[in-house]
Design a protein around this motif. Structure first.
Motif, PDB file in Angstrom:
ATOM      1  N   ASP A  55      91.911  45.314 105.453  1.00  0.00           N
ATOM      2  CA  ASP A  55      91.287  44.025 105.771  1.00  0.00           C
ATOM      3  C   ASP A  55      92.280  43.093 106.461  1.00  0.00           C
ATOM      4  O   ASP A  55      91.936  42.387 107.416  1.00  0.00           O
ATOM      5  CB  ASP A  55      90.741  43.359 104.503  1.00  0.00           C
ATOM      6  N   ARG A  59      92.041  41.604 110.255  1.00  0.00           N
ATOM      7  CA  ARG A  59      92.125  40.166 110.575  1.00  0.00           C
ATOM      8  C   ARG A  59      93.228  39.905 111.593  1.00  0.00           C
ATOM      9  O   ARG A  59      93.080  39.052 112.487  1.00  0.00           O
ATOM     10  CB  ARG A  59      92.386  39.357 109.295  1.00  0.00           C
ATOM     11  N   GLN A  62      92.158  40.950 114.961  1.00  0.00           N
ATOM     12  CA  GLN A  62      91.049  40.091 115.369  1.00  0.00           C
ATOM     13  C   GLN A  62      91.565  38.813 116.025  1.00  0.00           C
ATOM     14  O   GLN A  62      90.828  38.120 116.732  1.00  0.00           O
ATOM     15  CB  GLN A  62      90.184  39.755 114.146  1.00  0.00           C
ATOM     16  N   GLU A  63      92.825  38.498 115.774  1.00  0.00           N
ATOM     17  CA  GLU A  63      93.441  37.321 116.372  1.00  0.00           C
ATOM     18  C   GLU A  63      94.301  37.683 117.582  1.00  0.00           C
ATOM     19  O   GLU A  63      95.022  36.842 118.113  1.00  0.00           O
ATOM     20  CB  GLU A  63      94.292  36.606 115.317  1.00  0.00           C
ATOM     21  N   LYS A  67      90.469  40.886 119.863  1.00  0.00           N
ATOM     22  CA  LYS A  67      89.532  39.989 119.193  1.00  0.00           C
ATOM     23  C   LYS A  67      88.084  40.253 119.589  1.00  0.00           C
ATOM     24  O   LYS A  67      87.207  40.429 118.740  1.00  0.00           O
ATOM     25  CB  LYS A  67      89.894  38.539 119.502  1.00  0.00           C
TER      26      LYS A  67
END
Length: 360
Positions: A55, A59, A62-63, A67
């Motif tokens: 997870d 994340r 994802q940044e 993304k």
């Protein structure tokens, strides 16, 4: 998925003959590519990722430059599956961008190099059908970065058998070889596909006169050497010594290695011969006859190839070399991230995952 089909469902401008005779735009393309390479993950990122769970890693990327890919696919996938699809989507869109921003001979060379992904996808489709994988599982490993679109690959993956896939490729350049696939000779077909790719690529490069094509050729020939050397070590460790068994697995056109001279040598003599090559300093500490794994050796050779492509990209800064260098490093980044995701998902230790990464 609609966005994916909109982006990949149309045939991108990968037919290189449309641009071959146009005007090359080296300064513009190289400037864009150098900016893209600056956004690759720095090596300091990987120890941080190893300390995270799935997870947390999700994340993190994802940044990053991934993304949009993660956000687009997060409603349908999770965990390692999300990573696979997001990484493959990002590679495809990135490489399609390279095709779109290049022109003339530069585009011609880039498109020829990216056909390796068509070979990868054909292998994946055949393997998937042989092992009764679902269409969804097969699609997870496909990369629409060559001339096959996402939509066309979806249609192929949905075929019931490998025979139907081959028949659907009847009018492709691959059909004469694929027609020889009988369901039991997959290793032979895969190896011949690889050789077909490099033969075609060397044909595109031709007898280089320009500095640009000479650099292109050197990068490709170095890659062939690395592939052949890794295969030679695997064969030696497996006890394969017959010339007629080894040479069909070698790719012609390498930079320095002469596989026909190395093939039948006993292991110790084989290693001694390698001391005369540029690769010895890279692998000298990991070639003992009692080594149980080739992972470290393969990682070192891959790292050397990556480092060499960067060195060559600085020899002629306004050429195809910086673009090849970016393609190679972008692929390596995606591979590293995939290894981390899958390693975490299957419970591998951080040390084992780290050993498989190629970080420079």
């Amino acid at each position: 998925m609609r966005l994916l089909e909109r982006l990949w469902g149309q045939k991108p401008s990968r037919k290189s003959d449309k641009k071959k005779n146009g005007t090359s735009n080296y300064p513009y393309a190289v400037t864009r590519v150098r900016a893209m390479k600056s956004k690759l993950l720095p090596k300091e990122t990987y120890p941080r990722l190893l300390n995270m769970g799935i997870d947390g890693i999700t994340r993190f990327i994802q940044e990053s430059e991934y993304k949009n890919d993660v956000n687009e696919l997060a409603m349908k996938y999770s965990g390692g599956d999300l990573a696979e699809h997001a990484l493959n989507r990002n590679l495809a869109l990135t490489y399609d961008k390279l095709v779109r921003i290049t022109g003339g001979e530069l585009n011609y060379l880039v498109v020829a190099y990216l056909k390796r992904y068509d070979i990868w996808n054909i292998k994946t489709l055949l393997r998937g059908k042989i092992y009764n994988a679902s269409a969804e599982d097969i699609m997870e490993s496909l990369i629409a970065a060559g001339e096959f679109t996402y939509t066309s690959m979806s249609e192929l993956a949905a075929k019931a058998t490998y025979q139907e896939i081959i028949e659907a490729l009847k009018y492709s350049e691959y059909y004469p070889l694929l027609h020889k696939f009988d369901g039991t000779n997959l290793a032979y077909i895969e190896n011949e596909l690889d050789k077909m790719y490099y033969t075609g690529l060397f044909g595109v490069i031709g007898k280089p006169r320009s500095k640009d094509r000479k650099l292109f050729l050197k990068v490709v020939r170095l890659e062939v050497d690395v592939k052949n050397l890794i295969n030679l070590f695997r064969l030696k460790k497996a006890g394969v010594m017959q010339l007629d068994e080894i040479m069909p697995l070698m790719i012609e056109g390498g930079l320095e290695l002469k596989p026909e001279k190395l093939a039948t040598l006993p292991y110790d003599e084989f290693v001694n011969e390698l001391q005369r090559t540029q690769y010895w300093d890279v692998i000298s500490g990991v070639t003992s006859s009692d080594m149980t794994s080739l992972t470290t050796l393969e990682s070192r050779l891959t790292r050397y190839y990556l480092e060499s492509s960067t060195v060559l990209s600085h020899v002629s800064p306004i050429s195809v070399a910086p673009i090849l260098d970016y393609i190679i490093h972008k692929h390596n980044e995606a591979t590293n991230l995939r290894i981390i995701f899958r390693g975490k998902e299957t419970g591998l230790s951080d040390e084992l995952i780290k050993d498989q990464l190629v970080v420079i």
